[in-house]
Scaffold this motif. Structure first.
Motif, PDB file in Angstrom:
ATOM      1  N   ALA A  19       4.569   4.107 -17.842  1.00 23.19           N
ATOM      2  CA  ALA A  19       3.489   3.672 -16.967  1.00 23.19           C
ATOM      3  C   ALA A  19       4.010   3.583 -15.537  1.00 23.19           C
ATOM      4  CB  ALA A  19       2.959   2.322 -17.417  1.00 23.19           C
ATOM      5  N   ALA A  20       3.175   3.957 -14.613  1.00 28.39           N
ATOM      6  CA  ALA A  20       3.566   3.896 -13.202  1.00 28.39           C
ATOM      7  C   ALA A  20       3.729   2.437 -12.785  1.00 28.39           C
ATOM      8  CB  ALA A  20       2.518   4.571 -12.343  1.00 28.39           C
ATOM      9  N   GLN A  21       4.774   2.182 -12.043  1.00 31.82           N
ATOM     10  CA  GLN A  21       5.045   0.831 -11.568  1.00 31.82           C
ATOM     11  C   GLN A  21       4.108   0.492 -10.413  1.00 31.82           C
ATOM     12  OE1 GLN A  21       7.204  -1.329 -12.910  1.00 31.82           O
ATOM     13  NE2 GLN A  21       7.694   0.182 -14.468  1.00 31.82           N
ATOM     14  N   PRO A  22       3.561  -0.720 -10.418  1.00 35.03           N
ATOM     15  CA  PRO A  22       2.723  -1.114  -9.273  1.00 35.03           C
ATOM     16  C   PRO A  22       3.537  -1.148  -7.992  1.00 35.03           C
ATOM     17  CG  PRO A  22       2.599  -2.740 -11.069  1.00 35.03           C
ATOM     18  CD  PRO A  22       3.665  -1.747 -11.430  1.00 35.03           C
ATOM     19  N   LEU A  23       2.869  -0.873  -6.890  1.00 36.27           N
ATOM     20  CA  LEU A  23       3.551  -0.915  -5.586  1.00 36.27           C
ATOM     21  C   LEU A  23       3.675  -2.351  -5.113  1.00 36.27           C
ATOM     22  CD1 LEU A  23       1.775   1.970  -3.632  1.00 36.27           C
ATOM     23  CD2 LEU A  23       4.028   2.021  -4.658  1.00 36.27           C
ATOM     24  N   SER A  24       4.732  -2.636  -4.384  1.00 34.03           N
ATOM     25  CA  SER A  24       4.851  -3.947  -3.743  1.00 34.03           C
ATOM     26  C   SER A  24       3.808  -4.032  -2.635  1.00 34.03           C
ATOM     27  CB  SER A  24       6.255  -4.131  -3.163  1.00 34.03           C
ATOM     28  OG  SER A  24       6.458  -3.247  -2.083  1.00 34.03           O
ATOM     29  N   GLU A  25       3.574  -5.230  -2.163  1.00 31.86           N
ATOM     30  CA  GLU A  25       2.572  -5.408  -1.104  1.00 31.86           C
ATOM     31  C   GLU A  25       2.956  -4.632   0.157  1.00 31.86           C
ATOM     32  OE1 GLU A  25       0.713  -8.916   1.716  1.00 31.86           O
ATOM     33  OE2 GLU A  25       1.552  -9.470  -0.225  1.00 31.86           O
ATOM     34  N   SER A  26       4.223  -4.667   0.518  1.00 31.13           N
ATOM     35  CA  SER A  26       4.646  -3.949   1.737  1.00 31.13           C
ATOM     36  C   SER A  26       4.550  -2.439   1.541  1.00 31.13           C
ATOM     37  CB  SER A  26       6.059  -4.355   2.145  1.00 31.13           C
ATOM     38  OG  SER A  26       6.985  -3.984   1.142  1.00 31.13           O
ATOM     39  N   ASP A  27       4.896  -1.945   0.354  1.00 31.35           N
ATOM     40  CA  ASP A  27       4.753  -0.510   0.088  1.00 31.35           C
ATOM     41  C   ASP A  27       3.283  -0.106   0.079  1.00 31.35           C
ATOM     42  OD1 ASP A  27       7.462  -0.097  -0.051  1.00 31.35           O
ATOM     43  OD2 ASP A  27       7.554  -0.102  -2.249  1.00 31.35           O
ATOM     44  N   GLY A  28       2.435  -0.982  -0.457  1.00 32.36           N
ATOM     45  CA  GLY A  28       1.005  -0.704  -0.448  1.00 32.36           C
ATOM     46  C   GLY A  28       0.456  -0.600   0.958  1.00 32.36           C
ATOM     47  N   ARG A  29       0.879  -1.513   1.822  1.00 32.47           N
ATOM     48  CA  ARG A  29       0.438  -1.459   3.224  1.00 32.47           C
ATOM     49  C   ARG A  29       0.939  -0.193   3.897  1.00 32.47           C
ATOM     50  NH1 ARG A  29       2.299  -6.883   3.875  1.00 32.47           N
ATOM     51  NH2 ARG A  29       3.764  -6.058   5.380  1.00 32.47           N
ATOM     52  N   LEU A  30       2.180   0.187   3.600  1.00 32.23           N
ATOM     53  CA  LEU A  30       2.747   1.409   4.182  1.00 32.23           C
ATOM     54  C   LEU A  30       1.937   2.628   3.752  1.00 32.23           C
ATOM     55  CD1 LEU A  30       4.980   3.014   5.653  1.00 32.23           C
ATOM     56  CD2 LEU A  30       6.175   3.080   3.450  1.00 32.23           C
ATOM     57  N   TRP A  31       1.678   2.788   2.460  1.00 27.56           N
ATOM     58  CA  TRP A  31       0.952   3.969   1.983  1.00 27.56           C
ATOM     59  C   TRP A  31      -0.507   3.960   2.427  1.00 27.56           C
ATOM     60  CZ3 TRP A  31       3.016   8.304   0.934  1.00 27.56           C
ATOM     61  CH2 TRP A  31       4.333   8.350   0.486  1.00 27.56           C
ATOM     62  N   ALA A  32      -1.109   2.780   2.540  1.00 26.52           N
ATOM     63  CA  ALA A  32      -2.480   2.710   3.054  1.00 26.52           C
ATOM     64  C   ALA A  32      -2.509   3.150   4.519  1.00 26.52           C
ATOM     65  CB  ALA A  32      -3.032   1.296   2.902  1.00 26.52           C
ATOM     66  N   THR A  33      -1.519   2.735   5.287  1.00 27.54           N
ATOM     67  CA  THR A  33      -1.416   3.156   6.683  1.00 27.54           C
ATOM     68  C   THR A  33      -1.194   4.660   6.769  1.00 27.54           C
ATOM     69  OG1 THR A  33      -0.499   1.000   7.290  1.00 27.54           O
ATOM     70  CG2 THR A  33      -0.154   2.812   8.846  1.00 27.54           C
ATOM     71  N   LEU A  34      -0.301   5.170   5.929  1.00 23.62           N
ATOM     72  CA  LEU A  34      -0.019   6.609   5.931  1.00 23.62           C
ATOM     73  C   LEU A  34      -1.237   7.431   5.515  1.00 23.62           C
ATOM     74  CD1 LEU A  34       3.621   6.667   4.521  1.00 23.62           C
ATOM     75  CD2 LEU A  34       2.867   7.090   6.870  1.00 23.62           C
ATOM     76  N   THR A  35      -2.106   6.848   4.723  1.00 23.73           N
ATOM     77  CA  THR A  35      -3.341   7.544   4.349  1.00 23.73           C
ATOM     78  C   THR A  35      -4.147   7.895   5.592  1.00 23.73           C
ATOM     79  OG1 THR A  35      -3.458   6.428   2.218  1.00 23.73           O
ATOM     80  CG2 THR A  35      -5.511   7.301   3.093  1.00 23.73           C
ATOM     81  N   HIS A  36      -4.332   6.918   6.453  1.00 23.61           N
ATOM     82  CA  HIS A  36      -5.117   7.138   7.674  1.00 23.61           C
ATOM     83  C   HIS A  36      -4.376   8.034   8.662  1.00 23.61           C
ATOM     84  CE1 HIS A  36      -7.925   4.164   6.223  1.00 23.61           C
ATOM     85  NE2 HIS A  36      -6.933   3.327   6.047  1.00 23.61           N
ATOM     86  N   LEU A  37      -3.080   7.823   8.792  1.00 18.31           N
ATOM     87  CA  LEU A  37      -2.306   8.631   9.726  1.00 18.31           C
ATOM     88  C   LEU A  37      -2.184  10.078   9.254  1.00 18.31           C
ATOM     89  CD1 LEU A  37       0.493   6.105  10.765  1.00 18.31           C
ATOM     90  CD2 LEU A  37      -1.598   6.718  12.002  1.00 18.31           C
ATOM     91  N   SER A  38      -2.100  10.296   7.935  1.00 21.02           N
ATOM     92  CA  SER A  38      -2.032  11.675   7.433  1.00 21.02           C
ATOM     93  C   SER A  38      -3.330  12.415   7.719  1.00 21.02           C
ATOM     94  CB  SER A  38      -1.722  11.697   5.936  1.00 21.02           C
ATOM     95  OG  SER A  38      -2.809  11.206   5.173  1.00 21.02           O
TER      96      SER A  38
END
Length: 126
Positions: free
Chosen positions: A8-27
């Motif tokens: 099973a995929a490991q849940p992201l930490s809160e800081s990793d989640g914020r990073l990937w959410a930010t990268l979503t918009h920047l990408s």
């Protein structure tokens, strides 16, 4: 012991989640600039597919970004059609400015750990 068992995929930490959410918009923003407005949806789609099950926060931001990019693509197609009547160039410029401004605002909100909903966006993906 079998090494081919799926894990099973490991849940992201809160800081990793914020990073990937930010990268979503920047990408999306990078895709718009590099692809001249044609591939802004690609980065958010990849992030959505990879992280949708690992972080509800990233899933929400990626889905929101995809919805906005699809909406702006539809608006761009309408603007291209309106170039025939010499009004489309104004609409095209407005679409690019709106997309850039809202993508930056969304990235800042994601970096803060806040949800963001793009205005003027049709919800295709939930």
């Amino acid at each position: 012991m079998s090494y081919n068992q799926p894990t099973a995929a490991q849940p992201l930490s809160e800081s990793d989640g914020r990073l990937w959410a930010t990268l979503t918009h920047l990408s999306a923003l990078v895709g718009i600039v590099i692809g001249v407005g044609t591939i802004g949806w690609l980065g958010p789609l990849i992030i959505f597919l990879v992280f949708k099950d690992r972080s509800p926060f990233v899933r929400q931001h990626a889905a929101t970004t995809l919805n906005f990019q699809i909406t702006m693509a539809i608006a761009a197609i309408v603007a291209i059609v309106l170039w025939i009547v010499l009004v489309g160039f104004l609409l095209t410029a407005a679409i690019y400015i709106i997309t850039i401004v809202f993508s930056i605002l969304a990235a800042v909100a994601a970096n803060r750990g806040e949800p963001y909903t793009y205005p003027l966006s049709i919800r295709f993906i939930r």
